[in-house]
Design a protein around this motif. Structure first.
Motif, PDB file in Angstrom:
ATOM      1  N   LEU A 152       0.836  -1.203   0.000  1.00  0.00           N
ATOM      2  CA  LEU A 152       0.000   0.000   0.000  1.00  0.00           C
ATOM      3  C   LEU A 152       0.867   1.248   0.000  1.00  0.00           C
ATOM      4  O   LEU A 152       0.514   2.268  -0.598  1.00  0.00           O
ATOM      5  N   ARG A 190      -4.552   4.016   9.061  1.00  0.00           N
ATOM      6  CA  ARG A 190      -4.422   3.111  10.196  1.00  0.00           C
ATOM      7  C   ARG A 190      -2.992   2.633  10.422  1.00  0.00           C
ATOM      8  O   ARG A 190      -2.765   1.761  11.257  1.00  0.00           O
ATOM      9  N   GLY A 208      -5.011  -5.272  -7.781  1.00  0.00           N
ATOM     10  CA  GLY A 208      -6.143  -4.446  -7.394  1.00  0.00           C
ATOM     11  C   GLY A 208      -7.396  -4.819  -8.156  1.00  0.00           C
ATOM     12  O   GLY A 208      -8.490  -4.885  -7.597  1.00  0.00           O
ATOM     13  N   TRP A 266      -7.994  -7.706  -9.436  1.00  0.00           N
ATOM     14  CA  TRP A 266      -8.404  -9.022  -8.938  1.00  0.00           C
ATOM     15  C   TRP A 266      -9.180  -8.879  -7.625  1.00  0.00           C
ATOM     16  O   TRP A 266     -10.226  -9.477  -7.428  1.00  0.00           O
ATOM     17  N   GLY A 267      -8.637  -8.084  -6.736  1.00  0.00           N
ATOM     18  CA  GLY A 267      -9.253  -7.943  -5.417  1.00  0.00           C
ATOM     19  C   GLY A 267     -10.573  -7.192  -5.464  1.00  0.00           C
ATOM     20  O   GLY A 267     -11.464  -7.436  -4.648  1.00  0.00           O
ATOM     21  N   ALA A 268     -10.695  -6.301  -6.437  1.00  0.00           N
ATOM     22  CA  ALA A 268     -11.912  -5.498  -6.527  1.00  0.00           C
ATOM     23  C   ALA A 268     -13.139  -6.389  -6.734  1.00  0.00           C
ATOM     24  O   ALA A 268     -14.241  -6.041  -6.318  1.00  0.00           O
ATOM     25  N   MET A 285     -14.785  -7.338  -3.459  1.00  0.00           N
ATOM     26  CA  MET A 285     -15.199  -6.325  -2.501  1.00  0.00           C
ATOM     27  C   MET A 285     -16.673  -6.446  -2.204  1.00  0.00           C
ATOM     28  O   MET A 285     -17.501  -6.206  -3.066  1.00  0.00           O
ATOM     29  N   ASP A 345     -14.791   1.741   6.984  1.00  0.00           N
ATOM     30  CA  ASP A 345     -13.865   1.746   5.859  1.00  0.00           C
ATOM     31  C   ASP A 345     -14.009   3.069   5.122  1.00  0.00           C
ATOM     32  O   ASP A 345     -15.095   3.605   5.014  1.00  0.00           O
ATOM     33  N   ILE A 346     -12.905   3.557   4.602  1.00  0.00           N
ATOM     34  CA  ILE A 346     -12.949   4.854   3.940  1.00  0.00           C
ATOM     35  C   ILE A 346     -12.292   4.800   2.567  1.00  0.00           C
ATOM     36  O   ILE A 346     -11.555   3.884   2.250  1.00  0.00           O
ATOM     37  N   GLY A 394      -8.377  -5.696   8.817  1.00  0.00           N
ATOM     38  CA  GLY A 394      -8.149  -5.215   7.451  1.00  0.00           C
ATOM     39  C   GLY A 394      -7.446  -3.866   7.430  1.00  0.00           C
ATOM     40  O   GLY A 394      -6.968  -3.380   8.446  1.00  0.00           O
ATOM     41  N   TYR A 395      -7.391  -3.303   6.235  1.00  0.00           N
ATOM     42  CA  TYR A 395      -6.666  -2.051   6.075  1.00  0.00           C
ATOM     43  C   TYR A 395      -7.590  -0.847   6.165  1.00  0.00           C
ATOM     44  O   TYR A 395      -7.140   0.286   6.148  1.00  0.00           O
ATOM     45  N   GLY A 396      -8.886  -1.108   6.236  1.00  0.00           N
ATOM     46  CA  GLY A 396      -9.825  -0.014   6.430  1.00  0.00           C
ATOM     47  C   GLY A 396     -10.003   0.878   5.227  1.00  0.00           C
ATOM     48  O   GLY A 396     -10.469   1.993   5.360  1.00  0.00           O
ATOM     49  N   GLN A 397      -9.634   0.381   4.060  1.00  0.00           N
ATOM     50  CA  GLN A 397      -9.795   1.198   2.869  1.00  0.00           C
ATOM     51  C   GLN A 397     -10.716   0.515   1.876  1.00  0.00           C
ATOM     52  O   GLN A 397     -10.734  -0.707   1.781  1.00  0.00           O
ATOM     53  N   ILE A 398     -11.465   1.299   1.141  1.00  0.00           N
ATOM     54  CA  ILE A 398     -12.321   0.763   0.103  1.00  0.00           C
ATOM     55  C   ILE A 398     -11.512   0.768  -1.174  1.00  0.00           C
ATOM     56  O   ILE A 398     -11.468   1.759  -1.883  1.00  0.00           O
ATOM     57  N   CYS A 399     -10.822  -0.335  -1.419  1.00  0.00           N
ATOM     58  CA  CYS A 399      -9.804  -0.345  -2.469  1.00  0.00           C
ATOM     59  C   CYS A 399      -9.534  -1.788  -2.869  1.00  0.00           C
ATOM     60  O   CYS A 399      -9.398  -2.665  -2.019  1.00  0.00           O
ATOM     61  N   GLY A 400      -9.484  -2.021  -4.161  1.00  0.00           N
ATOM     62  CA  GLY A 400      -9.270  -3.379  -4.645  1.00  0.00           C
ATOM     63  C   GLY A 400      -7.971  -3.984  -4.167  1.00  0.00           C
ATOM     64  O   GLY A 400      -7.913  -5.161  -3.810  1.00  0.00           O
ATOM     65  N   LEU A 401      -6.931  -3.187  -4.163  1.00  0.00           N
ATOM     66  CA  LEU A 401      -5.641  -3.709  -3.724  1.00  0.00           C
ATOM     67  C   LEU A 401      -5.670  -4.072  -2.240  1.00  0.00           C
ATOM     68  O   LEU A 401      -5.170  -5.124  -1.834  1.00  0.00           O
ATOM     69  N   SER A 402      -6.262  -3.222  -1.445  1.00  0.00           N
ATOM     70  CA  SER A 402      -6.398  -3.537  -0.018  1.00  0.00           C
ATOM     71  C   SER A 402      -7.140  -4.852   0.169  1.00  0.00           C
ATOM     72  O   SER A 402      -6.728  -5.703   0.953  1.00  0.00           O
ATOM     73  N   ARG A 403      -8.210  -4.987  -0.569  1.00  0.00           N
ATOM     74  CA  ARG A 403      -9.019  -6.203  -0.460  1.00  0.00           C
ATOM     75  C   ARG A 403      -8.194  -7.420  -0.862  1.00  0.00           C
ATOM     76  O   ARG A 403      -8.215  -8.453  -0.208  1.00  0.00           O
ATOM     77  N   ALA A 404      -7.460  -7.286  -1.951  1.00  0.00           N
ATOM     78  CA  ALA A 404      -6.624  -8.391  -2.412  1.00  0.00           C
ATOM     79  C   ALA A 404      -5.611  -8.769  -1.340  1.00  0.00           C
ATOM     80  O   ALA A 404      -5.378  -9.950  -1.072  1.00  0.00           O
ATOM     81  N   LEU A 405      -5.042  -7.789  -0.706  1.00  0.00           N
ATOM     82  CA  LEU A 405      -4.031  -8.075   0.307  1.00  0.00           C
ATOM     83  C   LEU A 405      -4.639  -8.682   1.555  1.00  0.00           C
ATOM     84  O   LEU A 405      -3.986  -9.445   2.266  1.00  0.00           O
ATOM     85  N   ILE A 413      -6.894 -10.799   1.396  1.00  0.00           N
ATOM     86  CA  ILE A 413      -7.142 -12.193   1.032  1.00  0.00           C
ATOM     87  C   ILE A 413      -5.837 -12.976   0.891  1.00  0.00           C
ATOM     88  O   ILE A 413      -5.665 -14.029   1.495  1.00  0.00           O
ATOM     89  N   VAL A 414      -4.932 -12.469   0.081  1.00  0.00           N
ATOM     90  CA  VAL A 414      -3.720 -13.241  -0.231  1.00  0.00           C
ATOM     91  C   VAL A 414      -2.447 -12.578   0.288  1.00  0.00           C
ATOM     92  O   VAL A 414      -1.347 -13.002  -0.033  1.00  0.00           O
ATOM     93  N   GLY A 415      -2.607 -11.537   1.115  1.00  0.00           N
ATOM     94  CA  GLY A 415      -1.422 -10.822   1.590  1.00  0.00           C
ATOM     95  C   GLY A 415      -0.861 -11.360   2.887  1.00  0.00           C
ATOM     96  O   GLY A 415       0.208 -10.946   3.317  1.00  0.00           O
TER      97      GLY A 415
END
Lengths: 216, 216
Positions: A26, A47, A97, A99-101, A104, A111-112, B5-16, B18-20
């Motif tokens: 990130l 965070r 990103g 992929w992860g999207a 969601m 979450d922000i 989680g990372y607290g962000q509305i973001c595909g990359l955050s979501r991916a991480l 899951i697989v981070g």
DNA sequence: CTGGATCCCTCACGATACTG
DNA sequence: CAGTATCGTGAGGGATCCAG
């Protein structure tokens, strides 16, 4: 020592030792949009504890993913910027990103959106839609989600993207949580306007163009 | 739930999310080569604690990256296999592996090769060299590093790769730590043979073809 | 103000033992 | 074979403090 390292002679293992630690990718994502100061990074990663940010920056500098640079005068400030090597992660992070999207769900209540993650997301989906894009250019959008304003311009197939407002955009899009649903296609543009989760100023038809241009 | 989680509305955050987590991508890497049982995974990831493996498998199943499947009789066994969604990480993991391989220094004394990581690495570099490959096909190689034997065949531009020996390979390549140096180009094929870090059985000229085919 | 360093606490991870 | 149980350690979370 044991924590560090997977004990395998393997490119992926090595990559994960460098950028696989918590928060590292990130940080890189935010730096992909340009050099930043410690405090800017902190702002973009609400965070993250400062000691962790500190540690990651040192590790990533050590791995030559980024450089610490002291800005020349008059503004004596420290900035962190990606090296060429670090910048090569751009495509990988965009792909991850994207992929992860797809996973969601509905965002957690606290979450922000952040400026950088949103800019990155729009940049990513713009690129991903390159093939199917219908060019009704030039056009400019201003996107507003709580606490964030982003300006977009599309001209000659080139996407311009920056934080903050711009003068005289063709369409102002104001949304909150519903914005993600609009981009993923869960919510159609017309439905989004109707149920009030997205408000626009300008020609409402442009919202359809927008959704097509930036659909994830 | 993962470590918050990372607290962000973001595909990359979501991916991480899951697989981070630690070990997750390496588990996926091994599963990219085919379904595996718990014990197989354990074998391929020598330093992973069983409880962590257990936890990751549950999380990844929950995220629909992989499936737990009970093999039909007579062999009543549990296997884990990637879903289509999980398999989409293939390209991303290869790209990350290629990126990380460029940072591989000299391996730590107790770093090891594993069958899966080596197979993945060869598959990755084969694909990356697609453009520059000189097709002197068909040809078969057998690669041996301590504790590991892998068979490779190249025919009609298609790479066949499997664990274990094969009958009558054109070239047997036997190496230890020097193998990585050969693939990265740090060590030339002739120098590798001369200084004894790589031993071959078959036409030594084929080692040059091999190095060109699988150069990272 | 920026750019961190330091403290304390918690929980995920690592090692090992054990079980159906 | 396919995990669960237990327990110690250290990385990460959170708040505060400090130097330039």
């Amino acid at each position: 020592m044991a924590r560090r390292g997977y004990g395998q002679i393997c490119g992926l293992s090595r990559a994960l030792e460098i950028v696989g630690e918590r928060w590292a990718m990130l940080i890189i994502r935010d730096l992909l949009l340009g050099p930043k100061r410690f405090t800017d990074l902190r702002q973009g990663l609400p965070r993250i504890p400062t000691n962790v940010l500190s540690a990651r920056l040192k590790e990533l500098e050590q791995a030559e993913v980024l450089q610490r640079r002291i800005l020349p005068r008059p503004a004596t400030a420290v900035v962190y910027e990606l090296t060429d090597y670090g910048r090569e992660l751009d495509g990988i992070l965009m792909a991850l990103g994207r992929w992860g999207a797809r996973s969601m769900g509905t965002p957690e209540p606290d979450d922000i959106y952040t400026v950088d993650s949103l800019m990155m997301a729009l940049r990513t989906s713009y690129q991903a839609n390159e093939a199917t894009r219908v060019p009704a250019e030039p056009v400019s959008y201003e996107v507003r989600v709580p606490g964030i304003v982003i300006s977009l311009t599309v001209q000659d197939g080139e996407l311009g993207i920056s934080g903050g407002p711009q003068p005289d955009p063709d369409l102002v899009i104001e949304a909150s949580d519903g914005f993600a649903a609009l981009l993923t296609g869960t919510l159609t543009p017309s439905a989004a306007i109707e149920n009030g989760s997205v408000r626009v100023t300008g020609d409402p038809e442009l919202l359809t163009d927008f959704a097509n241009t930036f659909r994830i």
